[in-house]
Design a protein around this motif. Structure first.
Motif, mmCIF file in Angstrom:
data_model
loop_
_atom_site.group_PDB
_atom_site.id
_atom_site.type_symbol
_atom_site.label_atom_id
_atom_site.label_comp_id
_atom_site.label_asym_id
_atom_site.label_seq_id
_atom_site.Cartn_x
_atom_site.Cartn_y
_atom_site.Cartn_z
ATOM 1 N N UNK A 141 0.837 -1.211 0.000
ATOM 2 C CA UNK A 141 0.000 0.000 0.000
ATOM 3 C C UNK A 141 0.862 1.248 0.000
ATOM 4 N N UNK A 142 0.544 2.181 -0.888
ATOM 5 C CA UNK A 142 1.213 3.482 -0.990
ATOM 6 C C UNK A 142 2.716 3.392 -1.230
ATOM 7 N N UNK A 143 3.185 2.301 -1.784
ATOM 8 C CA UNK A 143 4.614 2.132 -2.042
ATOM 9 C C UNK A 143 4.955 2.649 -3.436
ATOM 10 N N UNK A 144 6.038 3.411 -3.532
ATOM 11 C CA UNK A 144 6.563 3.823 -4.830
ATOM 12 C C UNK A 144 7.506 2.736 -5.310
ATOM 13 N N UNK A 145 7.448 2.425 -6.588
ATOM 14 C CA UNK A 145 8.310 1.386 -7.123
ATOM 15 C C UNK A 145 8.413 1.541 -8.624
ATOM 16 N N UNK A 146 9.421 0.907 -9.200
ATOM 17 C CA UNK A 146 9.587 0.915 -10.642
ATOM 18 C C UNK A 146 10.522 -0.188 -11.076
ATOM 19 N N UNK A 147 10.573 -0.388 -12.368
ATOM 20 C CA UNK A 147 11.409 -1.445 -12.926
ATOM 21 C C UNK A 147 11.660 -1.151 -14.394
ATOM 22 N N UNK A 148 12.803 -1.609 -14.889
ATOM 23 C CA UNK A 148 13.088 -1.541 -16.321
ATOM 24 C C UNK A 148 12.425 -2.730 -16.997
ATOM 25 N N UNK A 149 11.676 -2.444 -18.048
ATOM 26 C CA UNK A 149 10.966 -3.481 -18.785
ATOM 27 C C UNK A 149 11.540 -3.576 -20.192
ATOM 28 N N UNK A 150 11.774 -4.809 -20.649
ATOM 29 C CA UNK A 150 12.315 -5.076 -21.976
ATOM 30 C C UNK A 150 11.206 -4.921 -23.009
ATOM 31 N N UNK A 151 11.438 -4.060 -24.010
ATOM 32 C CA UNK A 151 10.449 -3.833 -25.063
ATOM 33 C C UNK A 151 10.852 -4.444 -26.397
ATOM 34 N N UNK A 152 12.162 -4.590 -26.621
ATOM 35 C CA UNK A 152 12.631 -5.151 -27.894
ATOM 36 C C UNK A 152 14.006 -5.763 -27.682
ATOM 37 N N UNK A 153 14.296 -6.794 -28.469
ATOM 38 C CA UNK A 153 15.606 -7.433 -28.405
ATOM 39 C C UNK A 153 15.948 -8.002 -29.778
ATOM 40 N N UNK A 154 17.144 -7.677 -30.243
ATOM 41 C CA UNK A 154 17.632 -8.180 -31.521
ATOM 42 C C UNK A 154 19.046 -8.710 -31.279
ATOM 43 N N UNK A 155 19.305 -9.930 -31.755
ATOM 44 C CA UNK A 155 20.628 -10.520 -31.574
ATOM 45 C C UNK A 155 21.130 -11.091 -32.884
ATOM 46 N N UNK A 156 22.423 -10.947 -33.078
ATOM 47 C CA UNK A 156 23.082 -11.563 -34.230
ATOM 48 C C UNK A 156 24.558 -11.588 -33.919
ATOM 49 N N UNK A 157 25.190 -12.717 -34.212
ATOM 50 C CA UNK A 157 26.610 -12.857 -33.886
ATOM 51 C C UNK A 157 26.804 -12.657 -32.395
ATOM 52 N N UNK A 158 27.793 -11.876 -32.017
ATOM 53 C CA UNK A 158 28.067 -11.629 -30.596
ATOM 54 C C UNK A 158 27.300 -10.423 -30.053
ATOM 55 N N UNK A 159 26.494 -9.763 -30.886
ATOM 56 C CA UNK A 159 25.818 -8.539 -30.477
ATOM 57 C C UNK A 159 24.359 -8.794 -30.112
ATOM 58 N N UNK A 160 23.937 -8.218 -29.005
ATOM 59 C CA UNK A 160 22.546 -8.230 -28.609
ATOM 60 C C UNK A 160 22.159 -6.803 -28.261
ATOM 61 N N UNK A 161 21.200 -6.261 -28.991
ATOM 62 C CA UNK A 161 20.699 -4.907 -28.730
ATOM 63 C C UNK A 161 19.331 -5.036 -28.066
ATOM 64 N N UNK A 162 19.105 -4.197 -27.072
ATOM 65 C CA UNK A 162 17.839 -4.219 -26.340
ATOM 66 C C UNK A 162 17.318 -2.794 -26.160
ATOM 67 N N UNK A 163 15.994 -2.684 -26.120
ATOM 68 C CA UNK A 163 15.349 -1.422 -25.777
ATOM 69 C C UNK A 163 14.609 -1.646 -24.471
ATOM 70 N N UNK A 164 14.891 -0.766 -23.512
ATOM 71 C CA UNK A 164 14.293 -0.822 -22.188
ATOM 72 C C UNK A 164 13.504 0.456 -21.933
ATOM 73 N N UNK A 165 12.482 0.340 -21.102
ATOM 74 C CA UNK A 165 11.782 1.522 -20.614
ATOM 75 C C UNK A 165 11.552 1.328 -19.119
ATOM 76 N N UNK A 166 11.908 2.337 -18.350
ATOM 77 C CA UNK A 166 11.698 2.299 -16.905
ATOM 78 C C UNK A 166 10.317 2.862 -16.620
ATOM 79 N N UNK A 167 9.417 1.994 -16.162
ATOM 80 C CA UNK A 167 8.062 2.392 -15.799
ATOM 81 C C UNK A 167 7.961 2.353 -14.281
ATOM 82 N N UNK A 168 7.236 3.308 -13.724
ATOM 83 C CA UNK A 168 7.228 3.427 -12.265
ATOM 84 C C UNK A 168 5.916 3.999 -11.746
#
Length: 113
Positions: free
Chosen positions: A28-55
């Motif tokens: 109750x009445x707690x403030x909180x947030x987290x980074x959420x993964x929205x996109x991920x692309x991988x190829x070879x040794x590279x992995x690109x990610x898009x995150x959004x911090x929602x709170x």
């Protein structure tokens, strides 16, 4: 936002900040947030990610701007690199991952730069 037109790597359906915050375990009445993964692309040794911090803060739901990360720790010796390092034989994989994550970012941000 139409899910049938989502670019490669976008996790569909794209959840809103409200939907993401609803998944947080909040007292109750707690403030909180987290980074959420929205996109991920991988190829070879590279992995690109898009995150959004929602709170939740003071009873209001909010989001931070989208963040793009590109990881190359799969590279042999990658643990030694602190900055982005691309070898010439990996350039095509890097180009692919970068182009795909930019497309995903444009889609998720409504084309905003």
């Amino acid at each position: 936002m139409s899910n049938d037109t989502a670019p490669n790597g976008v996790i569909t359906p794209v959840r809103t900040a409200e939907e993401n915050v609803a998944t947080l375990e909040l007292a109750d009445n707690e403030d909180s947030g987290q980074s959420f993964l929205l996109a991920e692309v991988a190829r070879g040794v590279f992995t690109a990610r898009i995150w959004r911090y929602d709170y939740l803060e003071d009873g209001r739901i909010g989001s931070e701007p989208l963040e793009i990360t590109i990881d190359s720790t799969g590279m042999k010796g990658g643990e030694m690199f602190h900055d982005l390092c691309v070898f010439s034989d990996q350039l095509e994989d890097f180009r692919y991952v970068t182009a795909a994550i930019v497309d995903a970012h444009n889609y998720l941000s409504g084309g905003a730069q």
